[in-house]
Scaffold this motif. Structure first.
Motif, PDB file in Angstrom:
ATOM      1  N   LEU A  69      26.028  18.751   8.783  1.00 12.11           N
ATOM      2  CA  LEU A  69      26.016  20.007   9.530  1.00 12.11           C
ATOM      3  C   LEU A  69      26.853  19.904  10.801  1.00 12.11           C
ATOM      4  CD1 LEU A  69      22.252  21.030   9.168  1.00 12.11           C
ATOM      5  CD2 LEU A  69      24.219  22.229   8.185  1.00 12.11           C
ATOM      6  N   SER A  70      26.714  18.789  11.493  1.00 19.02           N
ATOM      7  CA  SER A  70      27.490  18.592  12.722  1.00 19.02           C
ATOM      8  C   SER A  70      28.987  18.643  12.436  1.00 19.02           C
ATOM      9  CB  SER A  70      27.112  17.249  13.364  1.00 19.02           C
ATOM     10  OG  SER A  70      27.841  17.040  14.554  1.00 19.02           O
ATOM     11  N   ALA A  71      29.416  17.994  11.352  1.00 23.85           N
ATOM     12  CA  ALA A  71      30.839  17.994  10.980  1.00 23.85           C
ATOM     13  C   ALA A  71      31.286  19.373  10.504  1.00 23.85           C
ATOM     14  CB  ALA A  71      31.086  16.954   9.890  1.00 23.85           C
ATOM     15  N   HIS A  72      30.427  20.048   9.758  1.00 25.92           N
ATOM     16  CA  HIS A  72      30.740  21.389   9.246  1.00 25.92           C
ATOM     17  C   HIS A  72      30.947  22.365  10.394  1.00 25.92           C
ATOM     18  CE1 HIS A  72      30.549  24.900   6.607  1.00 25.92           C
ATOM     19  NE2 HIS A  72      29.584  25.387   7.352  1.00 25.92           N
ATOM     20  N   TRP A  73      30.043  22.364  11.364  1.00 20.95           N
ATOM     21  CA  TRP A  73      30.159  23.268  12.508  1.00 20.95           C
ATOM     22  C   TRP A  73      31.380  22.934  13.351  1.00 20.95           C
ATOM     23  CZ3 TRP A  73      24.332  22.347  13.864  1.00 20.95           C
ATOM     24  CH2 TRP A  73      23.534  23.038  12.944  1.00 20.95           C
ATOM     25  N   ALA A  74      31.701  21.643  13.450  1.00 22.71           N
ATOM     26  CA  ALA A  74      32.847  21.238  14.276  1.00 22.71           C
ATOM     27  C   ALA A  74      34.147  21.852  13.762  1.00 22.71           C
ATOM     28  CB  ALA A  74      32.951  19.716  14.310  1.00 22.71           C
ATOM     29  N   ALA A 102      25.833  17.530  18.458  1.00 28.39           N
ATOM     30  CA  ALA A 102      25.612  16.172  17.966  1.00 28.39           C
ATOM     31  C   ALA A 102      24.449  16.139  16.984  1.00 28.39           C
ATOM     32  CB  ALA A 102      25.330  15.235  19.135  1.00 28.39           C
ATOM     33  N   LYS A 103      24.529  15.239  16.019  1.00 28.29           N
ATOM     34  CA  LYS A 103      23.479  15.161  14.995  1.00 28.29           C
ATOM     35  C   LYS A 103      22.124  14.832  15.609  1.00 28.29           C
ATOM     36  CE  LYS A 103      23.609  10.283  13.656  1.00 28.29           C
ATOM     37  NZ  LYS A 103      23.628   9.344  12.525  1.00 28.29           N
ATOM     38  N   GLU A 104      22.124  14.144  16.778  1.00 29.63           N
ATOM     39  CA  GLU A 104      20.868  13.784  17.428  1.00 29.63           C
ATOM     40  C   GLU A 104      20.119  15.009  17.943  1.00 29.63           C
ATOM     41  OE1 GLU A 104      23.496  10.436  17.126  1.00 29.63           O
ATOM     42  OE2 GLU A 104      23.814  12.383  18.125  1.00 29.63           O
ATOM     43  N   GLU A 105      20.821  16.124  18.139  1.00 31.34           N
ATOM     44  CA  GLU A 105      20.192  17.340  18.650  1.00 31.34           C
ATOM     45  C   GLU A 105      19.674  18.242  17.538  1.00 31.34           C
ATOM     46  OE1 GLU A 105      23.037  19.301  21.121  1.00 31.34           O
ATOM     47  OE2 GLU A 105      23.026  17.732  22.645  1.00 31.34           O
ATOM     48  N   ILE A 106      19.993  17.924  16.280  1.00 34.62           N
ATOM     49  CA  ILE A 106      19.658  18.789  15.151  1.00 34.62           C
ATOM     50  C   ILE A 106      18.307  18.388  14.549  1.00 34.62           C
ATOM     51  CG2 ILE A 106      20.388  19.616  12.886  1.00 34.62           C
ATOM     52  CD1 ILE A 106      23.275  18.887  13.709  1.00 34.62           C
ATOM     53  N   TYR A 107      17.449  19.369  14.328  1.00 38.66           N
ATOM     54  CA  TYR A 107      16.147  19.172  13.693  1.00 38.66           C
ATOM     55  C   TYR A 107      16.094  20.056  12.451  1.00 38.66           C
ATOM     56  CZ  TYR A 107      14.616  16.859  17.985  1.00 38.66           C
ATOM     57  OH  TYR A 107      14.496  15.991  19.059  1.00 38.66           O
ATOM     58  N   ILE A 108      15.849  19.448  11.297  1.00 34.78           N
ATOM     59  CA  ILE A 108      15.832  20.179  10.031  1.00 34.78           C
ATOM     60  C   ILE A 108      14.431  20.750   9.784  1.00 34.78           C
ATOM     61  CG2 ILE A 108      16.286  20.056   7.556  1.00 34.78           C
ATOM     62  CD1 ILE A 108      18.750  19.617   9.342  1.00 34.78           C
ATOM     63  N   THR A 109      14.386  22.011   9.329  1.00 37.00           N
ATOM     64  CA  THR A 109      13.117  22.694   9.086  1.00 37.00           C
ATOM     65  C   THR A 109      13.129  23.349   7.701  1.00 37.00           C
ATOM     66  OG1 THR A 109      13.948  24.755  10.064  1.00 37.00           O
ATOM     67  CG2 THR A 109      12.851  23.197  11.542  1.00 37.00           C
ATOM     68  N   ASP A 133      12.206  11.408   7.315  1.00 35.63           N
ATOM     69  CA  ASP A 133      12.279  11.569   8.765  1.00 35.63           C
ATOM     70  C   ASP A 133      11.917  13.010   9.128  1.00 35.63           C
ATOM     71  OD1 ASP A 133      12.983  11.791  11.435  1.00 35.63           O
ATOM     72  OD2 ASP A 133      14.815  10.620  11.240  1.00 35.63           O
ATOM     73  N   ARG A 134      10.972  13.211  10.031  1.00 38.89           N
ATOM     74  CA  ARG A 134      10.554  14.565  10.415  1.00 38.89           C
ATOM     75  C   ARG A 134      11.665  15.320  11.128  1.00 38.89           C
ATOM     76  NH1 ARG A 134       5.137  16.219  10.608  1.00 38.89           N
ATOM     77  NH2 ARG A 134       3.683  14.723   9.712  1.00 38.89           N
ATOM     78  N   GLN A 135      12.633  14.616  11.685  1.00 34.17           N
ATOM     79  CA  GLN A 135      13.752  15.303  12.319  1.00 34.17           C
ATOM     80  C   GLN A 135      14.753  15.783  11.287  1.00 34.17           C
ATOM     81  OE1 GLN A 135      15.522  13.294  15.669  1.00 34.17           O
ATOM     82  NE2 GLN A 135      17.211  14.750  15.839  1.00 34.17           N
ATOM     83  N   GLY A 136      14.691  15.226  10.084  1.00 40.26           N
ATOM     84  CA  GLY A 136      15.642  15.577   9.040  1.00 40.26           C
ATOM     85  C   GLY A 136      16.484  14.381   8.661  1.00 40.26           C
ATOM     86  N   HIS A 137      16.954  14.361   7.423  1.00 42.54           N
ATOM     87  CA  HIS A 137      17.749  13.230   6.942  1.00 42.54           C
ATOM     88  C   HIS A 137      19.050  13.131   7.744  1.00 42.54           C
ATOM     89  CE1 HIS A 137      19.626  10.367   4.251  1.00 42.54           C
ATOM     90  NE2 HIS A 137      18.496  10.291   3.553  1.00 42.54           N
ATOM     91  N   SER A 138      19.409  11.923   8.102  1.00 40.60           N
ATOM     92  CA  SER A 138      20.604  11.717   8.933  1.00 40.60           C
ATOM     93  C   SER A 138      21.873  12.214   8.238  1.00 40.60           C
ATOM     94  CB  SER A 138      20.747  10.239   9.294  1.00 40.60           C
ATOM     95  OG  SER A 138      20.881   9.448   8.127  1.00 40.60           O
ATOM     96  N   LYS A 139      21.929  12.117   6.896  1.00 37.09           N
ATOM     97  CA  LYS A 139      23.124  12.568   6.171  1.00 37.09           C
ATOM     98  C   LYS A 139      23.324  14.073   6.333  1.00 37.09           C
ATOM     99  CE  LYS A 139      23.751   9.093   2.540  1.00 37.09           C
ATOM    100  NZ  LYS A 139      23.792   8.867   1.060  1.00 37.09           N
ATOM    101  N   LEU A 140      22.252  14.830   6.252  1.00 34.85           N
ATOM    102  CA  LEU A 140      22.378  16.281   6.394  1.00 34.85           C
ATOM    103  C   LEU A 140      22.719  16.643   7.835  1.00 34.85           C
ATOM    104  CD1 LEU A 140      22.279  19.141   5.386  1.00 34.85           C
ATOM    105  CD2 LEU A 140      19.786  19.126   5.634  1.00 34.85           C
ATOM    106  N   ARG A 141      22.109  15.987   8.781  1.00 35.19           N
ATOM    107  CA  ARG A 141      22.411  16.291  10.184  1.00 35.19           C
ATOM    108  C   ARG A 141      23.867  15.946  10.506  1.00 35.19           C
ATOM    109  NH1 ARG A 141      19.503  13.192  13.549  1.00 35.19           N
ATOM    110  NH2 ARG A 141      18.396  11.936  12.020  1.00 35.19           N
ATOM    111  N   GLU A 142      24.359  14.859   9.952  1.00 37.22           N
ATOM    112  CA  GLU A 142      25.774  14.502  10.127  1.00 37.22           C
ATOM    113  C   GLU A 142      26.677  15.544   9.456  1.00 37.22           C
ATOM    114  OE1 GLU A 142      26.074  10.658   8.399  1.00 37.22           O
ATOM    115  OE2 GLU A 142      25.096   9.632  10.077  1.00 37.22           O
TER     116      GLU A 142
END
Length: 473
Positions: free
Chosen positions: A159-164, A171-178, A148-157
């Motif tokens: 990161l979202s939990a880590h920052w919380a 939200a993971k939907e706002e995160i784009y992995i680069t 996925d060009r936005q980034g793997h859903s597991k990593l976005r989830e």
């Protein structure tokens, strides 16, 4: 998870560095300490053991615990002086020199005083290896196809939990992995500005960002930065009068000055961004290198209108070779999603899954808890040794609140570019202040990396630089 003994040790360490606890001063006994802080004896013992391991205190048999001797109290080290100037939009004029110095700063053949990077002994290599192995073991067949060009859903989830946990809710939907922080900044800048647009930026500022803006043919509108941050009124003036659409800011442990803006300033910046419709691209790459156990909140925390784009990576807190970064696209900019996805290069899936495992296994959080006191101690060792080596030369050194970049302001007659050339001849890597802004206003400054252990080799390198500076004056 942060344990109570770690928090207490951090509190005492700060008192030692600020000279609130004097050299040789006897500390409370374990029992007294436990009673004062209403903790168990085991917690008190763990706190003192951690401080002892960091070299901040020592124990005398049958006498108690005492503050360890240090070379020089903090208050005697002068901070760099603040330079004032008018903000004028201009192109970055020294791109070729920027590129040359960047390439030299990452050379493995030179002594590591240039590029801001952690020493391998501070990187949790075994934990990273285990996480990647677990991630591969539990991966699914689709993980080996185009990602996925936005980034793997597991990593976005993850990161979202880590920052919380630190009070940052994205939200993971706002995160784009680069592929690192710089590609994140590049993508956002190209989608919010055009060639020859001006971008507001405090200087001295990370030379890599200036190199990026020069490559993208964007102008910079500099506002003065200093040891405590930068003038928010000057930032507002630039937002109001310049017509700039974007400012590029680091609020937490800015490179090279190491300052951390107050929460009041961060909230004000978020309000100004909305008021003047000037987007803030926030590079928060050093936030997890705080010396305190609590991570400082970013400007993004106070963003209510969607004018802050949050960017970062794990390059400074985990490993410079772990090329994973991100930007977070607020709902206001959702219309850019399709265009951004066509520009965003897919990131290595096994590395994404490995980082997600490192976060979920708590190994990343534990690494950060161990890293922070080590960094605080190591950076201070550098500051003390530099002052000792440059004795007789009137120099000023920043006192970072986090991170591991050191900014040295030398006498006016010192040419940092000449010092850089001299250092290169002796296989030493530094970054001259010339490339941290325009108009050569930082030419008597240099930036050093304090991410490596202060070894005999590095001490000799610093002494060589000091001896050269003494000859110049």
């Amino acid at each position: 998870m942060t344990f109570q003994y770690q928090s207490l040790a951090q509190h005492i360490a700060q008192k030692i560095y600020r000279s609130e606890l004097k050299i040789g001063q006897r500390l409370s006994s374990l029992r007294q300490f436990a009673e004062q802080h209403q903790v168990s004896l085991n917690t008190a013992k763990s706190c003192y053991e951690l401080l002892e391991a960091q070299g901040l205190i020592y124990v005398k048999p049958k006498a108690g615990y005492f503050v360890q001797s240090q070379a020089q109290p903090l208050h005697s080290i002068a901070q760099p002086q603040h330079l004032d100037f008018d903000a004028i939009a201009k192109q970055v004029s020294n791109l070729e020199l920027q590129i040359e110095i960047h390439e030299a700063s990452i050379s493995s053949d030179l002594i590591h005083l240039g590029s801001i990077q952690l020493s391998p002994n501070l990187i949790p290599i075994d934990a990273l290896r285990r996480s990647i192995q677990r991630a591969l073991k539990h991966s699914k067949s689709e993980d080996f196809l185009y990602s996925d060009r936005q980034g793997h859903s597991k990593l976005r989830e993850a990161l979202s939990a880590h920052w919380a946990e630190d009070g940052i809710f994205i939200a993971k939907e706002e995160i784009y992995i680069t592929n690192g922080c710089m590609p994140a900044l590049s993508t956002v800048i190209q989608n919010l500005t055009e060639v020859d647009d001006s971008i507001i930026i405090p200087t001295p500022n990370y030379n890599g960002q200036l190199q990026l803006l020069a490559t993208l043919k964007r102008k910079i509108l500099e506002i003065p930065a200093h040891a405590d941050g930068f003038d928010i009124d000057r930032l507002e003036q630039a937002m109001r009068d310049s017509g700039a659409k974007v400012c590029l800011l680091t609020a937490n442990f800015q490179n090279p000055l190491g300052f951390c803006l107050s929460y009041a300033d961060k909230e004000k910046i978020a309000q100004l961004a909305a008021q003047y419709q000037c987007y803030v691209i926030e590079d928060d790459i050093y936030a997890e290198c705080a010396y305190s156990l609590k991570r400082p909140l970013p400007i993004q925390y106070w963003d209510r209108k969607g004018y802050v784009i949050y960017c970062g990576s794990v390059s400074k807190s985990l490993s410079p070779s772990y090329r994973i970064g991100w930007f977070c696209l607020p709902s206001r900019l959702k219309h850019l999603r399709a265009k951004i996805l066509t520009q965003n290069s897919a990131v290595n899936t096994p590395l994404q899954l490995g980082l997600a495992d490192l976060i979920y296994s708590r190994a990343y959080r534990e690494h950060l808890n161990q890293l922070k006191p080590k960094l605080m101690r190591q950076v201070e060792q550098y500051r003390q040794f530099i002052m000792q080596a440059f004795a007789g030369v009137e120099i000023r050194i920043n006192q970072p609140q986090g991170g591991y970049a050191l900014w040295l302001q030398l006498p006016q007659q010192i040419d940092s570019l000449k010092m850089y050339r001299y250092a290169q001849q002796h296989s030493i890597n530094i970054v001259p202040g010339l490339v941290f802004g325009e108009d050569q206003r930082y030419n008597n400054c240099i930036r050093l990396n304090a991410g490596h252990q202060l070894s005999d080799e590095i001490e000799r390198a610093i002494q060589l630089l000091a001896d050269w500076a003494k000859k110049q004056i």
